[in-house]
Design an enzyme around this catalytic site. Structure first.
Site, PDB file in Angstrom:
ATOM      1  N   SER A 195       0.713  -1.350  -0.176  1.00 40.62           N
ATOM      2  CA  SER A 195       0.051  -0.038  -0.128  1.00 40.62           C
ATOM      3  C   SER A 195       0.893   1.222  -0.018  1.00 40.62           C
ATOM      4  O   SER A 195       1.694   1.505   0.998  1.00 40.62           O
ATOM      5  CB  SER A 195      -0.831   0.107   1.170  1.00 40.62           C
ATOM      6  OG  SER A 195      -1.488   1.175   1.346  1.00 40.62           O
ATOM      7  N   HIS A 224      -1.391  -1.351  -4.509  1.00 45.41           N
ATOM      8  CA  HIS A 224      -2.558  -1.001  -3.756  1.00 45.41           C
ATOM      9  C   HIS A 224      -2.580   0.483  -3.326  1.00 45.41           C
ATOM     10  O   HIS A 224      -1.625   1.206  -2.890  1.00 45.41           O
ATOM     11  CB  HIS A 224      -2.645  -1.909  -2.295  1.00 45.41           C
ATOM     12  CG  HIS A 224      -3.927  -1.437  -1.646  1.00 45.41           C
ATOM     13  ND1 HIS A 224      -5.056  -2.553  -1.971  1.00 45.41           N
ATOM     14  CD2 HIS A 224      -4.365  -0.952  -0.672  1.00 45.41           C
ATOM     15  CE1 HIS A 224      -6.105  -2.117  -1.054  1.00 45.41           C
ATOM     16  NE2 HIS A 224      -5.520  -1.272  -0.313  1.00 45.41           N
ATOM     17  N   ASP A 281      -4.768   3.846  -1.842  1.00 45.82           N
ATOM     18  CA  ASP A 281      -5.736   4.115  -0.854  1.00 45.82           C
ATOM     19  C   ASP A 281      -6.273   5.266  -0.960  1.00 45.82           C
ATOM     20  O   ASP A 281      -5.311   6.349  -0.927  1.00 45.82           O
ATOM     21  CB  ASP A 281      -5.070   3.794   0.683  1.00 45.82           C
ATOM     22  CG  ASP A 281      -4.805   2.357   0.942  1.00 45.82           C
ATOM     23  OD1 ASP A 281      -6.211   1.570   0.658  1.00 45.82           O
ATOM     24  OD2 ASP A 281      -4.095   2.142   1.582  1.00 45.82           O
ATOM     25  N   MET A 320      -8.850   8.072   0.295  1.00 42.67           N
ATOM     26  CA  MET A 320      -9.598   8.468   1.441  1.00 42.67           C
ATOM     27  C   MET A 320      -9.991   9.858   1.268  1.00 42.67           C
ATOM     28  O   MET A 320      -9.505  10.887   0.810  1.00 42.67           O
ATOM     29  CB  MET A 320      -8.643   8.451   2.763  1.00 42.67           C
ATOM     30  CG  MET A 320      -8.156   7.023   2.896  1.00 42.67           C
ATOM     31  SD  MET A 320      -7.089   6.768   4.362  1.00 42.67           S
ATOM     32  CE  MET A 320      -6.455   5.245   4.226  1.00 42.67           C
ATOM     33  N   HIS A 357      -8.343   1.221  -3.761  1.00 43.24           N
ATOM     34  CA  HIS A 357      -9.385   0.915  -2.810  1.00 43.24           C
ATOM     35  C   HIS A 357      -9.860   2.240  -2.463  1.00 43.24           C
ATOM     36  O   HIS A 357      -9.249   3.181  -1.913  1.00 43.24           O
ATOM     37  CB  HIS A 357      -8.561   0.425  -1.675  1.00 43.24           C
ATOM     38  CG  HIS A 357      -9.377  -0.063  -0.176  1.00 43.24           C
ATOM     39  ND1 HIS A 357      -8.517   0.017   0.818  1.00 43.24           N
ATOM     40  CD2 HIS A 357     -10.290  -0.007   0.048  1.00 43.24           C
ATOM     41  CE1 HIS A 357      -9.494  -0.254   1.721  1.00 43.24           C
ATOM     42  NE2 HIS A 357     -10.668  -0.148   1.263  1.00 43.24           N
ATOM     43  N   MET A 395     -12.267   4.640  -0.255  1.00 43.41           N
ATOM     44  CA  MET A 395     -12.706   4.728   1.084  1.00 43.41           C
ATOM     45  C   MET A 395     -13.400   6.189   0.930  1.00 43.41           C
ATOM     46  O   MET A 395     -12.973   7.108   1.627  1.00 43.41           O
ATOM     47  CB  MET A 395     -11.553   4.556   2.121  1.00 43.41           C
ATOM     48  CG  MET A 395     -11.051   3.264   2.458  1.00 43.41           C
ATOM     49  SD  MET A 395      -9.684   3.059   3.385  1.00 43.41           S
ATOM     50  CE  MET A 395      -8.498   3.139   1.736  1.00 43.41           C
ATOM     51  N   MET A 428     -11.309  -6.076   5.681  1.00 45.04           N
ATOM     52  CA  MET A 428     -10.564  -4.969   6.425  1.00 45.04           C
ATOM     53  C   MET A 428     -10.152  -5.761   7.546  1.00 45.04           C
ATOM     54  O   MET A 428     -11.119  -6.085   8.321  1.00 45.04           O
ATOM     55  CB  MET A 428     -11.301  -3.823   6.530  1.00 45.04           C
ATOM     56  CG  MET A 428     -11.605  -2.826   5.235  1.00 45.04           C
ATOM     57  SD  MET A 428     -10.000  -2.481   4.361  1.00 45.04           S
ATOM     58  CE  MET A 428      -9.264  -1.595   5.605  1.00 45.04           C
ATOM     59  N   PHE A 464      -6.164   4.612   8.214  1.00 46.73           N
ATOM     60  CA  PHE A 464      -4.741   4.957   8.732  1.00 46.73           C
ATOM     61  C   PHE A 464      -3.786   3.551   8.554  1.00 46.73           C
ATOM     62  O   PHE A 464      -4.428   2.437   8.771  1.00 46.73           O
ATOM     63  CB  PHE A 464      -4.717   5.201  10.070  1.00 46.73           C
ATOM     64  CG  PHE A 464      -5.449   6.521  10.469  1.00 46.73           C
ATOM     65  CD1 PHE A 464      -4.868   7.706  10.084  1.00 46.73           C
ATOM     66  CD2 PHE A 464      -6.774   6.375  10.904  1.00 46.73           C
ATOM     67  CE1 PHE A 464      -5.741   8.947  10.233  1.00 46.73           C
ATOM     68  CE2 PHE A 464      -7.518   7.461  11.206  1.00 46.73           C
ATOM     69  CZ  PHE A 464      -6.946   8.837  10.863  1.00 46.73           C
ATOM     70  N   ASP A 486      -6.542  -6.515   4.234  1.00 50.59           N
ATOM     71  CA  ASP A 486      -6.123  -5.313   4.098  1.00 50.59           C
ATOM     72  C   ASP A 486      -6.061  -4.737   5.704  1.00 50.59           C
ATOM     73  O   ASP A 486      -7.096  -4.616   6.264  1.00 50.59           O
ATOM     74  CB  ASP A 486      -6.965  -4.260   3.104  1.00 50.59           C
ATOM     75  CG  ASP A 486      -6.155  -2.815   3.059  1.00 50.59           C
ATOM     76  OD1 ASP A 486      -5.137  -2.800   3.547  1.00 50.59           O
ATOM     77  OD2 ASP A 486      -6.777  -1.881   2.588  1.00 50.59           O
ATOM     78  N   GLY A 487      -4.863  -4.459   6.054  1.00 48.98           N
ATOM     79  CA  GLY A 487      -4.574  -3.878   7.627  1.00 48.98           C
ATOM     80  C   GLY A 487      -3.978  -4.865   8.555  1.00 48.98           C
ATOM     81  O   GLY A 487      -4.370  -6.017   8.679  1.00 48.98           O
ATOM     82  N   GLY A 488      -2.764  -4.272   9.114  1.00 49.36           N
ATOM     83  CA  GLY A 488      -1.926  -4.943   9.948  1.00 49.36           C
ATOM     84  C   GLY A 488      -1.409  -6.245   9.254  1.00 49.36           C
ATOM     85  O   GLY A 488      -0.980  -7.155  10.306  1.00 49.36           O
ATOM     86  N   GLY A 512       1.087  -2.245   3.951  1.00 50.41           N
ATOM     87  CA  GLY A 512       1.931  -0.999   4.190  1.00 50.41           C
ATOM     88  C   GLY A 512       3.132  -0.685   4.752  1.00 50.41           C
ATOM     89  O   GLY A 512       4.117  -0.967   4.342  1.00 50.41           O
TER      90      GLY A 512
HETATM   91  C1  DX5 Z   1      -6.260   1.224   5.567  1.00 46.01           C
HETATM   92  C2  DX5 Z   1      -5.830   1.090   4.310  1.00 46.01           C
HETATM   93  C3  DX5 Z   1      -4.419   0.081   4.117  1.00 46.01           C
HETATM   94  C4  DX5 Z   1      -3.317   0.404   5.009  1.00 46.01           C
HETATM   95  C5  DX5 Z   1      -2.507  -0.467   5.264  1.00 46.01           C
HETATM   96  O1  DX5 Z   1      -7.352   2.049   5.823  1.00 46.01           O
HETATM   97  O2  DX5 Z   1      -6.727   0.625   3.564  1.00 46.01           O
HETATM   98  O3  DX5 Z   1      -4.242  -0.492   2.899  1.00 46.01           O
HETATM   99  O4  DX5 Z   1      -2.452   1.323   4.148  1.00 46.01           O
HETATM  100  O5  DX5 Z   1      -1.588  -0.336   6.176  1.00 46.01           O
HETATM  101  P1  DX5 Z   1      -0.678  -1.382   6.905  1.00 46.01           P
HETATM  102  O6  DX5 Z   1      -0.185  -2.501   6.317  1.00 46.01           O
HETATM  103  O7  DX5 Z   1       0.290  -0.367   7.905  1.00 46.01           O
HETATM  104  O8  DX5 Z   1      -1.584  -1.811   8.101  1.00 46.01           O
HETATM  105 ZN    ZN Z   2      -6.439  -0.301   1.438  1.00 42.96          ZN
END
Ligand code: DX5
Ligand code: ZN
Length: 229
Positions: free
Chosen positions: A12, A37, A39, A41, A70, A72, A141, A147, A177-179, A199
């Site tokens: 990301s 990827h 993002d 927002m 993606h 959001m 997610m 974030f 997606d996430g963590g 990310g």
């Molecule tokens: C969160 C995003 C993710 C994010 C993942 O809203 O959609 O793509 O960048 O970041 P990490 O991998 O650091 O959790």
């Molecule tokens: Zn994302």
């Protein structure tokens, strides 16, 4: 984009140097990224603002492979055409972003782009029952969107397994997606995920001037996931 359940790592660019997106995209691809990827927002659907279609169009020439956008944002529909024109290969919209997700998915496919459906941690997979035949990807997610660098929500692993069973042999990617880290990637790969967005875990320790850590991070996540698949 031929369909396969092999593990794909999708860094990301939320964790990239925002003043250097073109070079960052080239660097992660050279270091082994499968998809990029992106993002988007809006400060309304999620409490953070990144960028829009003009930035996607500007980075497109720097990406050889799949540009995975993606969204959001809410509303989604007025902007689908612009993100398609910007060169997205996949556009994911959130189920929670409005009352007419069915129409949104139709519009994404209508724009000639693969349709992704993203769901927040609080949304059950049962909500997808009448939508599965309209999607090419489901993005689960594993943090609340908005974030990078947040902690993986473990309750989502059972959800991924349920979704995998619901999908059966349909050609639908399961994206996480996430963590995602070396520790969490095997958990979701074992549950049926094939696209891993990461990310902070990909970009940590590296830079455009020193991209080798990106490669080491991508390889470590991929190997951990493959071993569990
Ligand atoms: C969160 C995003 C993710 C994010 C993942 O809203 O959609 O793509 O960048 O970041 P990490 O991998 O650091 O959790
Ligand atoms: Zn994302």
């Amino acid at each position: 984009m031929t369909f396969s359940r092999s593990i794909k790592i999708a860094p990301s660019i939320l964790s990239a140097d925002f003043a250097n997106f073109g070079a960052e995209c080239q660097a992660i691809e050279a270091q082994g990224a499968d998809w990029v990827h992106v993002d988007v927002m809006d400060g309304h659907f999620v409490p953070n603002i990144t960028f829009g279609p003009a930035t996607c169009a500007a980075i497109r020439p720097h990406i050889k492979g799949v540009m995975d956008v993606h969204l959001m944002i809410a509303p989604v529909d007025p902007y689908i055409e612009a993100f398609a024109k910007a060169g997205a290969d996949v556009i994911s919209a959130h189920l929670e972003a409005g009352p007419h997700i069915h129409r949104t998915l139709q519009a994404i496919r209508g724009a000639g782009v693969k349709a992704g459906l993203a769901i927040n941690p609080g949304t059950p997979v049962e909500a997808l029952e009448y939508l599965l035949d309209m999607v090419d990807l489901v993005c689960v997610m594993t943090v609340n969107p908005g974030f990078g660098g947040q902690k993986f929500i473990h309750s989502q692993i059972a959800k991924v397994a349920k979704l995998h069973a619901m999908i059966g042999d349909r050609p639908i990617h399961i994206e996480i997606d996430g963590g995602v880290t070396v520790e969490t990637a095997p958990l979701v790969a074992a549950a049926g995920a094939d696209v891993l967005v990461a990310g902070s875990a990909v970009f940590k320790g590296g830079s455009v001037g020193n991209p080798a850590p990106y490669g080491a991070n991508i390889r470590a996540i991929r190997e951990a996931a493959q071993a569990a698949q």
